[in-house]
Design an enzyme around this catalytic site. Structure first.
Site, PDB file in Angstrom:
ATOM      1  N   CYS A 256       0.798  -1.224   0.000  1.00 32.67           N
ATOM      2  CA  CYS A 256       0.000   0.000   0.000  1.00 32.67           C
ATOM      3  C   CYS A 256       0.832   1.276   0.000  1.00 32.67           C
ATOM      4  O   CYS A 256       0.292   2.367  -0.095  1.00 32.67           O
ATOM      5  CB  CYS A 256      -0.964  -0.028   1.175  1.00 32.67           C
ATOM      6  SG  CYS A 256      -1.909  -1.546   1.171  1.00 32.67           S
TER       7      CYS A 256
ATOM      8  N   HIS B  52      -2.449   8.065   6.394  1.00 34.98           N
ATOM      9  CA  HIS B  52      -2.701   6.762   5.777  1.00 34.98           C
ATOM     10  C   HIS B  52      -4.105   6.345   6.224  1.00 34.98           C
ATOM     11  O   HIS B  52      -4.919   5.955   5.415  1.00 34.98           O
ATOM     12  CB  HIS B  52      -1.630   5.755   6.184  1.00 34.98           C
ATOM     13  CG  HIS B  52      -1.764   4.444   5.465  1.00 34.98           C
ATOM     14  ND1 HIS B  52      -1.863   4.362   4.101  1.00 34.98           N
ATOM     15  CD2 HIS B  52      -1.846   3.168   5.926  1.00 34.98           C
ATOM     16  CE1 HIS B  52      -1.990   3.090   3.752  1.00 34.98           C
ATOM     17  NE2 HIS B  52      -1.992   2.344   4.835  1.00 34.98           N
TER      18      HIS B  52
ATOM     19  N   HIS C 279      -9.849   2.323   0.643  1.00 33.42           N
ATOM     20  CA  HIS C 279      -8.408   2.103   0.577  1.00 33.42           C
ATOM     21  C   HIS C 279      -8.080   1.514  -0.787  1.00 33.42           C
ATOM     22  O   HIS C 279      -8.426   0.375  -1.089  1.00 33.42           O
ATOM     23  CB  HIS C 279      -7.981   1.156   1.695  1.00 33.42           C
ATOM     24  CG  HIS C 279      -6.499   0.989   1.811  1.00 33.42           C
ATOM     25  ND1 HIS C 279      -5.616   1.559   0.920  1.00 33.42           N
ATOM     26  CD2 HIS C 279      -5.732   0.321   2.722  1.00 33.42           C
ATOM     27  CE1 HIS C 279      -4.371   1.243   1.276  1.00 33.42           C
ATOM     28  NE2 HIS C 279      -4.415   0.489   2.366  1.00 33.42           N
TER      29      HIS C 279
END
Lengths: 85, 395, 203
Positions: free
Chosen positions: B154, B287, B322
């Site tokens: 990620c 994040h 996400h």
């Protein structure tokens, strides 16, 4: 109960790739996580899969994991109490 | 310098649509409509509101992989907004991050193939590899110089922007299109579901009651140029990449350390590279996945680094979900948007701070601000932690 | 300079040009388990790793056999620059098969190539910059250039190279590069190419 715990130990070793252990190395009351066998969060998830596949028991909330998976004995107790008829 | 940006995600297919969604606080997270899966009415996701066929039509491409089409769409917008007369004039590169690559089409292949090994269309799997996605984008945007594909989970696309900045700083390239793209797939949906970190409700990053993330999809790209290119092409860049760092948390394959040592080091080192202090940061794009573990870890690191003088901060994953390998690119575009428009984005569905940390994110869209420096965090499985800083260019 | 390099190929583990472990006629799974046993290290987590991580782990163990990098460098001063051709496809495949019954979380967490980097960092307590490139073949120029960029600052050492596996096919070339130490070869494109192509154990 004894038989169930014996089966569980074999299934845990198989599912979690604990190739360095034999079933007799795992004590009934030995803690499975951190200081005991040193299992981690991913192992806990594999145990959830194990319970579902071998015992048809579904754990929806992963937060319950630490309580149920404290030792082989607590898992066996949980299975006995929750096993579908 | 950042000459152009382009983005496509659950909240819009272009920069103006995206900004509008932020202004209206309109989340892109909802029920699955595109992906054929058992989880259809159970798990909310941040889908791009176009079918793969529609994407192919808009981008004038054959129906290649969804990941590549999303990437082409965003990269083209980035190039158009940069206003470079011709990419061919310069030493140009494309660095694209992806974690699923052409997996979406491979899954189409698998169903008939598993029934009968003589079935399944092979053309569905030719673009399976991650690198193939980059090649498809490069062909569509006409870049034939340096190509590179990064997959560090990620944090992937922050790392591609980092590499791009370095290649320009070292004088190896003049123009780099950098970012990332990822489409939703059954592979990732089932996988994250097996990790039991998908919330069945829209996610609540940094909230005390947060209960997991929602997966999303999309692509975000920047066009980075050297000062020479900016001068010769008369580009009035508004910001540049002033700092970046990548560290390893060295704690667990997937979990972040409770004290957030990797994320702390990444943020601290990116500040060092930029020569800025914590006071100079005006906004942090977190994040902020919404998992119990990430937000606690990231929040702890932020508290330690910024103590009681925290800048405005929010997780835009509450809008987009996400987007895995794409999130660093998409959120880099948002960071540049924050500087350009002097705005910060809300962290949706936040109600109460994590009791142990007390961090209160930005909950409203706010504009008319002076946003000089924006920090954007992206942390990935494998302990891979990246932090990047965008700074306004003073004129 | 490059202070050590390790190649795992054709059922051989080769360190600095010398065969350290060799076992013919075993499949990759058995080869990896036996190689681990021969190391005599106590790290049961090895058994849980996917084959990509196992390969990277073994090669890194070889490079750092008799020393801890942390005696010479801060954890943040050691970087990791890895690459391969098949990303995590080997494990992706296994995971996909598992998901036909119940998706395995333990397999899913290895469906990213950079997990091997994480495993090496955890094992050796390294916290510096990580990168993972996916390229059609080992690219010595990319490796040399990128590592030099990473090491332009405070970074004093890096573990770099190639860790690739798909099914029974595997190829590992990992090396330790230390900026201010004398070693076996200069860290240049040409030297990397030569070391990668060595087949010394056949001679």
């Amino acid at each position: 109960m004894e038989q169930l715990m014996g089966n569980l130990k074999r299934q845990i070793i198989e599912a979690l790739n604990l190739k360095h252990l034999k079933p007799e190395d795992i004590g009934d009351d030995q803690p499975l996580f951190v200081e005991g066998l040193g299992l981690d969060s991913i192992d806990a998830l594999e145990l959830i899969v194990l319970l579902q596949q071998h015992y048809s028991i579904k754990i929806e909330n992963p937060q319950e994991g630490p309580k149920i998976f404290r030792s082989v004995k607590t898992i066996a107790e949980y299975i006995t109490a929750h096993k579908p008829a | 310098m950042v000459a152009g940006t382009g983005v496509i995600s659950a909240i819009g297919n272009s920069l103006p649509e995206t900004l509008h969604a932020f202004q209206q606080k309109k989340s892109g997270i909802g029920a699955i409509t595109q992906l054929e899966t058992l989880h259809k009415n159970v798990l909310p996701v941040g889908e791009v509101k176009l079918s793969t066929e529609q994407l192919a039509k808009i981008t004038k491409q054959p129906t290649i992989t969804r990941t590549a089409l999303l990437g082409i769409h965003a990269a083209r917008e980035a190039i158009a907004s940069a206003g470079i007369s011709s990419l061919k004039k310069w030493r140009t590169g494309l660095i694209s991050a992806t974690t699923v690559g052409g997996m979406d089409r491979t899954e189409d292949f698998f169903q008939p193939f598993l029934q009968n090994p003589s079935q399944g269309r092979l053309r569905d799997v030719v673009h399976h590899a991650c690198g193939s996605t980059t090649e498809l984008i490069a062909e569509a945007i006409g870049v034939n110089g340096f190509l590179s594909t990064i997959n560090t989970a990620c944090s992937s696309s922050v790392n591609s922007i980092m590499l791009a900045s370095r290649l320009i700083r070292q004088g190896l390239l003049d123009v780099v299109v950098a970012g990332g793209t990822d489409a939703l797939t059954k592979f990732t949906l089932n996988g994250f579901n097996s990790l039991m970190i998908l919330d069945k409700e829209p996610c609540r990053p940094f909230d005390a009651t947060r209960n997991g993330l929602n997966l999303g999809e999309g692509a975000g790209f920047l066009v980075l140029v050297s000062e020479t290119v900016a001068a010769r092409e008369k580009i009035e860049a508004i910001c540049h990449v002033s700092g970046f760092a990548n560290t390893n948390d060295a704690y667990h394959q997937t979990a972040s350390s409770p004290e957030g040592r990797g994320s702390f080091a990444a943020m601290q080192q990116s500040l060092e590279v930029s020569g800025l202090s914590t006071d100079d940061i005006d906004y942090i794009n977190l994040h902020g996945t919404g998992t119990v573990n990430n937000d606690q870890s990231e929040g702890t690191a932020i508290n330690r680094l910024f103590s009681d003088k925290k800048p405005k901060l929010s997780s835009t994953k509450s809008f987009t979900g996400h987007t895995l390998g794409a999130c660093g690119g998409i959120e880099a575009v948002f960071s540049v948007m924050a500087i350009r428009h002097g705005c910060v984005f809300p962290n949706l569905r936040f109600q109460q701070p994590m009791p142990e940390l007390g961090i209160v994110p930005q909950v409203e869209f706010e504009s008319g601000l002076k946003i000089r420096n924006v920090m954007s965090n992206s942390f990935g499985f494998g302990g891979n932690c990246s932090s990047i800083i965008f700074s306004q260019i003073q004129r | 300079m490059i202070t050590h390099y390790c190649i795992i190929r054709d059922q051989n583990i080769v360190l600095d040009g010398k065969v350290i472990f060799s076992e013919k006629n075993s499949d990759l799974d058995a080869f990896l388990l036996n190689a681990y046993a021969s190391l005599k290290v106590d790290y049961p987590k090895f058994y849980k790793m996917d084959n990509l991580s196992k390969l990277g782990f073994l090669a890194a163990e070889m490079l750092l056999k008799d020393r801890s990098l942390l005696n010479d460098y801060a954890p943040e001063q050691v970087a990791l620059v890895l690459s391969n051709a098949h990303s995590s496809t080997d494990t992706d495949r296994r995971y996909t098969l598992s998901s036909r019954t119940a998706p395995s979380p333990a397999l899913f967490v290895y469906t990213l190539p950079n997990i091997v980097a994480g495993e090496i960092c955890i094992r050796h307590k390294i916290k510096g910059e990580n990168a993972f490139f996916v390229a059609p073949a080992f690219d010595p120029a990319l490796m040399a250039d990128y590592t030099d960029m990473v090491m332009a600052g405070d970074t004093g050492a890096s573990i770099g190279g190639w860790v690739d596996v798909l099914g029974g096919h595997y190829d590992v070339f990992l090396y330790l590069h230390e900026k201010n130490k004398a070693g076996l070869a200069e860290h240049t494109t040409g030297q990397l190419k030569e070391l990668y192509n060595t087949t010394l154990w056949n001679s």
